[in-house]
Design an enzyme around this catalytic site. Structure first.
Site, PDB file in Angstrom:
ATOM      1  N   HIS A 142      -6.015   4.386   6.775  1.00  0.00           N
ATOM      2  CA  HIS A 142      -5.117   5.167   5.801  1.00  0.00           C
ATOM      3  C   HIS A 142      -3.693   5.173   6.255  1.00  0.00           C
ATOM      4  O   HIS A 142      -2.870   5.857   5.795  1.00  0.00           O
ATOM      5  CB  HIS A 142      -5.558   6.703   5.864  1.00  0.00           C
ATOM      6  CG  HIS A 142      -6.800   6.517   4.938  1.00  0.00           C
ATOM      7  ND1 HIS A 142      -7.346   6.027   3.608  1.00  0.00           N
ATOM      8  CD2 HIS A 142      -8.271   6.606   5.523  1.00  0.00           C
ATOM      9  CE1 HIS A 142      -8.470   6.168   3.344  1.00  0.00           C
ATOM     10  NE2 HIS A 142      -9.105   6.350   4.262  1.00  0.00           N
ATOM     11  N   ASP A 164      -3.539  -0.727   6.627  1.00  0.00           N
ATOM     12  CA  ASP A 164      -4.135  -1.049   5.289  1.00  0.00           C
ATOM     13  C   ASP A 164      -3.636  -2.479   4.818  1.00  0.00           C
ATOM     14  O   ASP A 164      -4.549  -3.319   3.990  1.00  0.00           O
ATOM     15  CB  ASP A 164      -4.279   0.070   4.260  1.00  0.00           C
ATOM     16  CG  ASP A 164      -4.936   1.200   4.609  1.00  0.00           C
ATOM     17  OD1 ASP A 164      -5.814   1.228   5.502  1.00  0.00           O
ATOM     18  OD2 ASP A 164      -4.964   2.369   3.721  1.00  0.00           O
ATOM     19  N   GLU A 207       0.925   5.610   0.626  1.00  0.00           N
ATOM     20  CA  GLU A 207       0.253   6.877   0.794  1.00  0.00           C
ATOM     21  C   GLU A 207       0.878   8.026   0.294  1.00  0.00           C
ATOM     22  O   GLU A 207       2.002   7.793   0.068  1.00  0.00           O
ATOM     23  CB  GLU A 207       0.214   7.053   2.406  1.00  0.00           C
ATOM     24  CG  GLU A 207      -0.351   6.001   3.086  1.00  0.00           C
ATOM     25  CD  GLU A 207      -1.856   5.983   3.127  1.00  0.00           C
ATOM     26  OE1 GLU A 207      -2.538   6.887   2.490  1.00  0.00           O
ATOM     27  OE2 GLU A 207      -2.492   4.710   3.308  1.00  0.00           O
ATOM     28  N   ASP A 226       0.849  -1.257   0.030  1.00  0.00           N
ATOM     29  CA  ASP A 226      -0.110  -0.008  -0.100  1.00  0.00           C
ATOM     30  C   ASP A 226       0.981   1.282   0.130  1.00  0.00           C
ATOM     31  O   ASP A 226       2.065   1.132   0.794  1.00  0.00           O
ATOM     32  CB  ASP A 226      -0.954   0.061   1.286  1.00  0.00           C
ATOM     33  CG  ASP A 226      -1.769   1.054   1.193  1.00  0.00           C
ATOM     34  OD1 ASP A 226      -2.945   1.091   0.126  1.00  0.00           O
ATOM     35  OD2 ASP A 226      -1.771   1.941   2.034  1.00  0.00           O
TER      36      ASP A 226
END
Length: 354
Positions: free
Chosen positions: A306, A311, A155, A153
Protein backbone atom coordinates in the site's frame (compact mmCIF):
# COMPACT_ATOMS: atom_id res chain seq x y z
CA UNK A 1 -1.72 -4.45 -63.45
CA UNK A 2 -0.17 -5.81 -60.29
CA UNK A 3 -2.05 -8.62 -58.58
CA UNK A 4 -1.31 -10.54 -55.40
CA UNK A 5 -1.08 -14.29 -55.63
CA UNK A 6 -1.15 -16.51 -52.61
CA UNK A 7 0.07 -19.55 -54.50
CA UNK A 8 3.40 -17.86 -55.20
CA UNK A 9 3.66 -16.89 -51.54
CA UNK A 10 3.19 -20.49 -50.55
CA UNK A 11 5.74 -21.54 -53.14
CA UNK A 12 8.28 -19.18 -51.56
CA UNK A 13 7.73 -20.99 -48.29
CA UNK A 14 8.49 -24.40 -49.85
CA UNK A 15 11.66 -25.89 -48.36
CA UNK A 16 12.92 -26.66 -51.86
CA UNK A 17 13.32 -23.31 -53.56
CA UNK A 18 16.67 -21.92 -54.80
CA UNK A 19 17.94 -19.26 -57.11
CA UNK A 20 21.02 -20.08 -59.21
CA UNK A 21 23.69 -17.66 -60.31
CA UNK A 22 24.89 -18.27 -63.89
CA UNK A 23 28.64 -17.87 -63.57
CA UNK A 24 30.84 -16.51 -66.38
CA UNK A 25 32.68 -18.79 -68.75
CA UNK A 26 32.20 -22.53 -68.66
CA UNK A 27 32.03 -22.83 -64.89
CA UNK A 28 29.13 -24.87 -63.57
CA UNK A 29 26.03 -23.29 -62.10
CA UNK A 30 26.37 -22.86 -58.33
CA UNK A 31 23.26 -22.81 -56.08
CA UNK A 32 23.03 -19.85 -53.74
CA UNK A 33 20.04 -19.15 -51.48
CA UNK A 34 18.22 -15.81 -51.56
CA UNK A 35 18.94 -15.34 -47.86
CA UNK A 36 22.66 -15.70 -48.56
CA UNK A 37 22.51 -13.17 -51.42
CA UNK A 38 20.71 -10.63 -49.25
CA UNK A 39 22.96 -11.08 -46.21
CA UNK A 40 26.13 -10.60 -48.30
CA UNK A 41 25.15 -8.00 -50.89
CA UNK A 42 22.56 -5.86 -49.10
CA UNK A 43 24.84 -5.39 -46.08
CA UNK A 44 27.59 -4.13 -48.41
CA UNK A 45 25.22 -1.86 -50.34
CA UNK A 46 23.66 -0.50 -47.16
CA UNK A 47 27.07 0.45 -45.76
CA UNK A 48 28.05 2.16 -49.03
CA UNK A 49 24.80 3.92 -49.85
CA UNK A 50 23.48 4.71 -46.40
CA UNK A 51 20.12 3.84 -44.84
CA UNK A 52 17.92 5.60 -47.42
CA UNK A 53 17.73 3.16 -50.31
CA UNK A 54 15.07 0.91 -51.82
CA UNK A 55 15.36 -2.71 -52.85
CA UNK A 56 13.16 -4.62 -55.24
CA UNK A 57 13.21 -7.46 -57.74
CA UNK A 58 12.24 -6.15 -61.16
CA UNK A 59 12.65 -9.05 -63.54
CA UNK A 60 9.62 -10.59 -65.27
CA UNK A 61 9.18 -14.33 -65.07
CA UNK A 62 10.80 -14.08 -61.64
CA UNK A 63 10.03 -17.68 -60.98
CA UNK A 64 11.85 -18.68 -64.13
CA UNK A 65 8.47 -19.84 -65.30
CA UNK A 66 8.76 -19.77 -69.07
CA UNK A 67 6.88 -22.50 -70.96
CA UNK A 68 8.32 -25.97 -70.77
CA UNK A 69 9.88 -26.95 -74.06
CA UNK A 70 7.60 -29.43 -75.80
CA UNK A 71 10.35 -31.75 -77.04
CA UNK A 72 12.85 -31.78 -74.21
CA UNK A 73 10.45 -31.36 -71.29
CA UNK A 74 12.89 -28.82 -69.80
CA UNK A 75 12.41 -25.30 -68.55
CA UNK A 76 14.23 -22.32 -69.94
CA UNK A 77 16.27 -20.16 -67.61
CA UNK A 78 15.02 -16.60 -67.27
CA UNK A 79 17.01 -13.57 -66.06
CA UNK A 80 16.20 -12.07 -62.67
CA UNK A 81 17.49 -8.58 -61.95
CA UNK A 82 17.95 -6.99 -58.54
CA UNK A 83 18.08 -3.22 -58.39
CA UNK A 84 19.20 -0.99 -55.52
CA UNK A 85 18.51 2.73 -55.80
CA UNK A 86 19.41 5.41 -53.30
CA UNK A 87 16.66 8.01 -52.95
CA UNK A 88 18.88 10.98 -52.17
CA UNK A 89 20.79 10.70 -55.47
CA UNK A 90 20.78 8.63 -58.65
CA UNK A 91 23.31 5.98 -57.72
CA UNK A 92 22.03 2.65 -59.01
CA UNK A 93 23.32 -0.88 -58.89
CA UNK A 94 21.97 -4.02 -60.53
CA UNK A 95 22.84 -7.71 -60.80
CA UNK A 96 21.34 -10.34 -63.07
CA UNK A 97 21.03 -13.97 -62.18
CA UNK A 98 19.39 -16.94 -63.90
CA UNK A 99 16.48 -18.86 -62.45
CA UNK A 100 15.79 -22.45 -63.45
CA UNK A 101 12.24 -23.52 -62.43
CA UNK A 102 13.17 -27.19 -62.06
CA UNK A 103 15.45 -26.10 -59.22
CA UNK A 104 12.74 -24.12 -57.45
CA UNK A 105 11.96 -27.35 -55.70
CA UNK A 106 15.49 -27.99 -54.45
CA UNK A 107 16.16 -25.44 -51.70
CA UNK A 108 14.75 -22.81 -49.42
CA UNK A 109 13.99 -19.12 -49.57
CA UNK A 110 13.78 -17.21 -46.31
CA UNK A 111 12.03 -13.85 -46.56
CA UNK A 112 13.08 -11.39 -43.88
CA UNK A 113 12.58 -8.09 -45.71
CA UNK A 114 10.24 -6.43 -48.17
CA UNK A 115 10.28 -8.10 -51.58
CA UNK A 116 8.48 -6.72 -54.62
CA UNK A 117 7.95 -9.19 -57.45
CA UNK A 118 6.53 -7.64 -60.57
CA UNK A 119 4.04 -9.42 -62.79
CA UNK A 120 5.20 -12.92 -63.57
CA UNK A 121 3.56 -15.84 -65.24
CA UNK A 122 3.61 -19.45 -64.06
CA UNK A 123 2.21 -21.93 -66.55
CA UNK A 124 0.60 -25.24 -65.78
CA UNK A 125 2.88 -28.11 -64.95
CA UNK A 126 2.64 -31.17 -62.78
CA UNK A 127 3.28 -29.19 -59.60
CA UNK A 128 2.52 -25.55 -60.48
CA UNK A 129 -0.76 -24.16 -61.81
CA UNK A 130 -1.07 -21.02 -63.94
CA UNK A 131 -1.39 -17.72 -62.15
CA UNK A 132 -0.40 -14.11 -62.71
CA UNK A 133 1.76 -12.84 -59.86
CA UNK A 134 2.56 -9.44 -58.54
CA UNK A 135 3.40 -9.97 -54.92
CA UNK A 136 4.61 -7.73 -52.17
CA UNK A 137 5.88 -9.75 -49.22
CA UNK A 138 5.62 -7.72 -46.04
CA UNK A 139 6.88 -8.67 -42.63
CA UNK A 140 4.66 -11.41 -41.31
CA UNK A 141 4.42 -9.90 -37.88
CA UNK A 142 1.72 -7.27 -37.57
CA UNK A 143 3.06 -3.89 -36.54
CA UNK A 144 1.74 -2.91 -33.14
CA UNK A 145 0.53 0.65 -32.58
CA UNK A 146 2.82 3.09 -30.81
CA UNK A 147 1.84 3.88 -27.25
CA UNK A 148 3.56 4.99 -24.04
CA UNK A 149 2.46 2.85 -21.09
CA UNK A 150 2.58 4.07 -17.50
CA UNK A 151 1.57 2.09 -14.43
CA UNK A 152 0.31 4.35 -11.65
CA UNK A 153 -1.19 4.19 -8.18
CA UNK A 154 -2.82 6.57 -5.70
CA UNK A 155 -3.02 6.56 -1.93
CA UNK A 156 -5.89 8.56 -0.46
CA UNK A 157 -7.50 9.67 2.79
CA UNK A 158 -10.40 7.28 2.17
CA UNK A 159 -12.70 5.71 -0.42
CA UNK A 160 -15.17 8.58 -0.92
CA UNK A 161 -14.39 10.06 -4.33
CA UNK A 162 -16.06 13.41 -3.73
CA UNK A 163 -14.84 14.15 -0.22
CA UNK A 164 -11.49 12.37 0.19
CA UNK A 165 -8.14 13.56 -1.16
CA UNK A 166 -4.98 12.08 -2.58
CA UNK A 167 -1.94 11.88 -0.30
CA UNK A 168 0.53 10.05 -2.59
CA UNK A 169 0.93 9.31 -6.29
CA UNK A 170 3.46 7.18 -8.19
CA UNK A 171 4.09 6.56 -11.88
CA UNK A 172 6.39 4.20 -13.76
CA UNK A 173 7.13 4.36 -17.49
CA UNK A 174 7.38 0.75 -18.66
CA UNK A 175 9.96 1.71 -21.29
CA UNK A 176 12.35 2.28 -18.40
CA UNK A 177 15.53 4.27 -18.51
CA UNK A 178 16.60 7.41 -16.69
CA UNK A 179 13.87 9.24 -14.76
CA UNK A 180 11.31 6.57 -15.70
CA UNK A 181 9.62 6.75 -12.29
CA UNK A 182 7.78 9.57 -10.57
CA UNK A 183 6.58 9.59 -6.95
CA UNK A 184 5.60 12.25 -4.45
CA UNK A 185 3.57 12.85 -1.33
CA UNK A 186 0.68 15.29 -1.71
CA UNK A 187 -0.66 17.75 0.82
CA UNK A 188 -4.41 17.05 1.16
CA UNK A 189 -4.84 20.11 3.39
CA UNK A 190 -6.81 18.00 5.85
CA UNK A 191 -6.51 15.29 8.46
CA UNK A 192 -5.43 11.82 7.30
CA UNK A 193 -7.55 9.27 9.22
CA UNK A 194 -6.21 6.05 7.64
CA UNK A 195 -2.46 6.21 8.27
CA UNK A 196 -2.63 2.62 9.52
CA UNK A 197 -3.32 1.47 5.94
CA UNK A 198 -0.65 3.24 3.88
CA UNK A 199 1.64 4.59 6.60
CA UNK A 200 1.16 8.24 5.62
CA UNK A 201 0.24 10.36 8.62
CA UNK A 202 -1.17 13.88 8.83
CA UNK A 203 2.06 15.51 9.97
CA UNK A 204 3.93 13.89 7.05
CA UNK A 205 1.85 15.66 4.39
CA UNK A 206 0.29 18.74 5.97
CA UNK A 207 3.46 20.76 5.54
CA UNK A 208 4.37 23.72 3.30
CA UNK A 209 7.18 21.79 1.61
CA UNK A 210 4.78 19.07 0.40
CA UNK A 211 3.02 20.05 -2.89
CA UNK A 212 -0.74 20.35 -3.10
CA UNK A 213 -2.44 18.69 -6.04
CA UNK A 214 -2.78 22.05 -7.80
CA UNK A 215 1.00 22.42 -7.58
CA UNK A 216 1.48 18.87 -8.79
CA UNK A 217 -0.63 18.98 -12.00
CA UNK A 218 1.85 20.91 -14.21
CA UNK A 219 4.73 18.79 -12.90
CA UNK A 220 2.83 15.59 -13.63
CA UNK A 221 1.82 16.76 -17.11
CA UNK A 222 5.42 17.69 -17.88
CA UNK A 223 6.66 14.29 -16.73
CA UNK A 224 4.20 12.44 -18.98
CA UNK A 225 4.71 14.77 -21.93
CA UNK A 226 8.50 14.46 -21.92
CA UNK A 227 8.34 10.65 -21.93
CA UNK A 228 5.52 10.02 -24.39
CA UNK A 229 6.05 9.01 -28.01
CA UNK A 230 5.18 12.06 -30.18
CA UNK A 231 1.76 11.69 -31.78
CA UNK A 232 0.98 8.48 -29.87
CA UNK A 233 -1.53 8.04 -27.04
CA UNK A 234 -0.63 7.56 -23.39
CA UNK A 235 -1.96 4.47 -21.62
CA UNK A 236 -2.23 4.80 -17.83
CA UNK A 237 -2.65 1.44 -16.08
CA UNK A 238 -3.96 0.90 -12.55
CA UNK A 239 -5.71 -1.89 -10.65
CA UNK A 240 -9.40 -1.03 -10.16
CA UNK A 241 -8.72 2.12 -12.18
CA UNK A 242 -12.28 2.60 -13.42
CA UNK A 243 -13.87 2.59 -9.97
CA UNK A 244 -11.12 4.13 -7.84
CA UNK A 245 -7.97 5.72 -9.28
CA UNK A 246 -9.48 7.43 -12.34
CA UNK A 247 -12.48 8.95 -10.48
CA UNK A 248 -10.06 10.32 -7.88
CA UNK A 249 -7.87 11.82 -10.61
CA UNK A 250 -10.91 13.35 -12.29
CA UNK A 251 -12.06 14.99 -9.07
CA UNK A 252 -8.57 16.26 -8.21
CA UNK A 253 -8.14 17.79 -11.69
CA UNK A 254 -11.68 19.20 -11.60
CA UNK A 255 -11.11 20.94 -8.26
CA UNK A 256 -8.14 22.67 -9.89
CA UNK A 257 -10.23 23.62 -12.98
CA UNK A 258 -8.00 21.51 -15.23
CA UNK A 259 -9.12 18.80 -17.64
CA UNK A 260 -7.29 15.51 -17.95
CA UNK A 261 -5.51 15.49 -21.36
CA UNK A 262 -7.63 13.93 -24.09
CA UNK A 263 -4.81 11.63 -25.24
CA UNK A 264 -4.60 9.98 -21.82
CA UNK A 265 -6.18 6.54 -22.03
CA UNK A 266 -6.74 4.34 -18.98
CA UNK A 267 -6.61 0.58 -18.52
CA UNK A 268 -8.12 -1.25 -15.56
CA UNK A 269 -6.26 -4.48 -14.76
CA UNK A 270 -9.06 -5.78 -12.52
CA UNK A 271 -11.08 -7.21 -15.47
CA UNK A 272 -7.86 -8.86 -16.71
CA UNK A 273 -7.45 -10.47 -13.29
CA UNK A 274 -11.00 -11.83 -13.51
CA UNK A 275 -10.24 -13.34 -16.91
CA UNK A 276 -7.12 -14.92 -15.44
CA UNK A 277 -9.12 -16.49 -12.60
CA UNK A 278 -11.43 -18.08 -15.20
CA UNK A 279 -8.42 -19.31 -17.13
CA UNK A 280 -6.52 -20.74 -14.18
CA UNK A 281 -9.46 -21.69 -11.99
CA UNK A 282 -10.31 -20.42 -8.49
CA UNK A 283 -8.38 -23.24 -6.86
CA UNK A 284 -5.18 -22.07 -8.52
CA UNK A 285 -5.79 -18.31 -8.32
CA UNK A 286 -7.94 -17.51 -5.33
CA UNK A 287 -8.57 -13.79 -5.90
CA UNK A 288 -8.18 -10.74 -8.09
CA UNK A 289 -6.41 -8.41 -5.67
CA UNK A 290 -2.86 -7.18 -6.25
CA UNK A 291 -1.71 -9.28 -3.33
CA UNK A 292 -3.33 -12.45 -4.70
CA UNK A 293 -1.82 -11.84 -8.13
CA UNK A 294 1.59 -11.12 -6.63
CA UNK A 295 1.54 -14.40 -4.71
CA UNK A 296 0.29 -16.30 -7.76
CA UNK A 297 3.18 -15.02 -9.88
CA UNK A 298 5.64 -15.30 -6.98
CA UNK A 299 6.68 -11.66 -7.26
CA UNK A 300 8.75 -10.54 -4.27
CA UNK A 301 7.41 -7.59 -2.33
CA UNK A 302 9.79 -4.63 -2.39
CA UNK A 303 8.86 -1.95 0.12
CA UNK A 304 5.72 -1.75 2.21
CA UNK A 305 2.38 -2.88 0.80
CA UNK A 306 0.00 0.00 0.00
CA UNK A 307 2.94 2.26 -0.66
CA UNK A 308 2.25 3.87 -4.04
CA UNK A 309 5.61 3.07 -5.65
CA UNK A 310 5.73 -0.43 -4.20
CA UNK A 311 2.26 -1.16 -5.62
CA UNK A 312 3.29 0.32 -8.98
CA UNK A 313 6.37 -1.91 -9.23
CA UNK A 314 4.33 -4.97 -8.27
CA UNK A 315 1.55 -4.19 -10.75
CA UNK A 316 4.10 -3.63 -13.52
CA UNK A 317 5.32 -7.20 -13.08
CA UNK A 318 1.76 -8.52 -12.80
CA UNK A 319 0.79 -6.76 -16.03
CA UNK A 320 3.71 -8.31 -17.86
CA UNK A 321 2.75 -11.81 -16.71
CA UNK A 322 -0.97 -11.37 -17.36
CA UNK A 323 -0.51 -10.10 -20.92
CA UNK A 324 1.57 -13.19 -21.65
CA UNK A 325 -0.89 -15.64 -20.06
CA UNK A 326 -3.93 -13.97 -21.65
CA UNK A 327 -2.07 -13.45 -24.96
CA UNK A 328 -2.84 -9.75 -25.08
CA UNK A 329 -0.81 -7.56 -27.46
CA UNK A 330 -0.68 -3.77 -27.13
CA UNK A 331 -3.56 -3.41 -29.59
CA UNK A 332 -5.77 -5.53 -27.31
CA UNK A 333 -4.90 -3.34 -24.33
CA UNK A 334 -5.87 -0.24 -26.30
CA UNK A 335 -9.19 -1.84 -27.24
CA UNK A 336 -9.95 -2.31 -23.54
CA UNK A 337 -8.93 1.21 -22.59
CA UNK A 338 -11.25 4.11 -21.72
CA UNK A 339 -11.03 7.87 -21.35
CA UNK A 340 -11.75 10.07 -18.37
CA UNK A 341 -14.70 11.45 -20.32
CA UNK A 342 -16.24 7.95 -20.38
CA UNK A 343 -16.23 7.83 -16.56
CA UNK A 344 -17.68 11.34 -16.38
CA UNK A 345 -20.49 10.37 -18.77
CA UNK A 346 -21.42 7.34 -16.68
CA UNK A 347 -21.38 9.50 -13.56
CA UNK A 348 -23.76 12.03 -15.16
CA UNK A 349 -26.14 9.29 -16.28
CA UNK A 350 -26.32 7.88 -12.76
CA UNK A 351 -27.07 11.34 -11.35
CA UNK A 352 -29.86 11.90 -13.90
CA UNK A 353 -31.39 8.54 -13.05
CA UNK A 354 -31.53 9.41 -9.37
Amino acid sequence: MRAACTCFSSMLQEPRCRILYMLKGNLPVQPISVASIWSQNLHTLRSRLGSRFSFELVGSNACGASPRESNTGRWKQQPLTTKVERKSNKIRSSKTCMVRPDDLLDGTVTVGTKLNLYKSEVRESKDIKHCDVQLKVEESRKVEPLVTIFVFDLETTGFRREEDRTVEIAFRDLIGGKNSTFQTLINPERHVPNAHIHGISTHMVNRPDVPRFADLIPILQHYVQTRKIPGAPVLLVAHNARSFDVPFLINEFSRCNVEIPSDWLFLDTLPLARELVKLEGPKVLSGTSVQALREFYEIPLVGAAHSAMSDVNTLSEILRHMTIDLKLPVSALLERSFKASDVISVKKKKKNMT
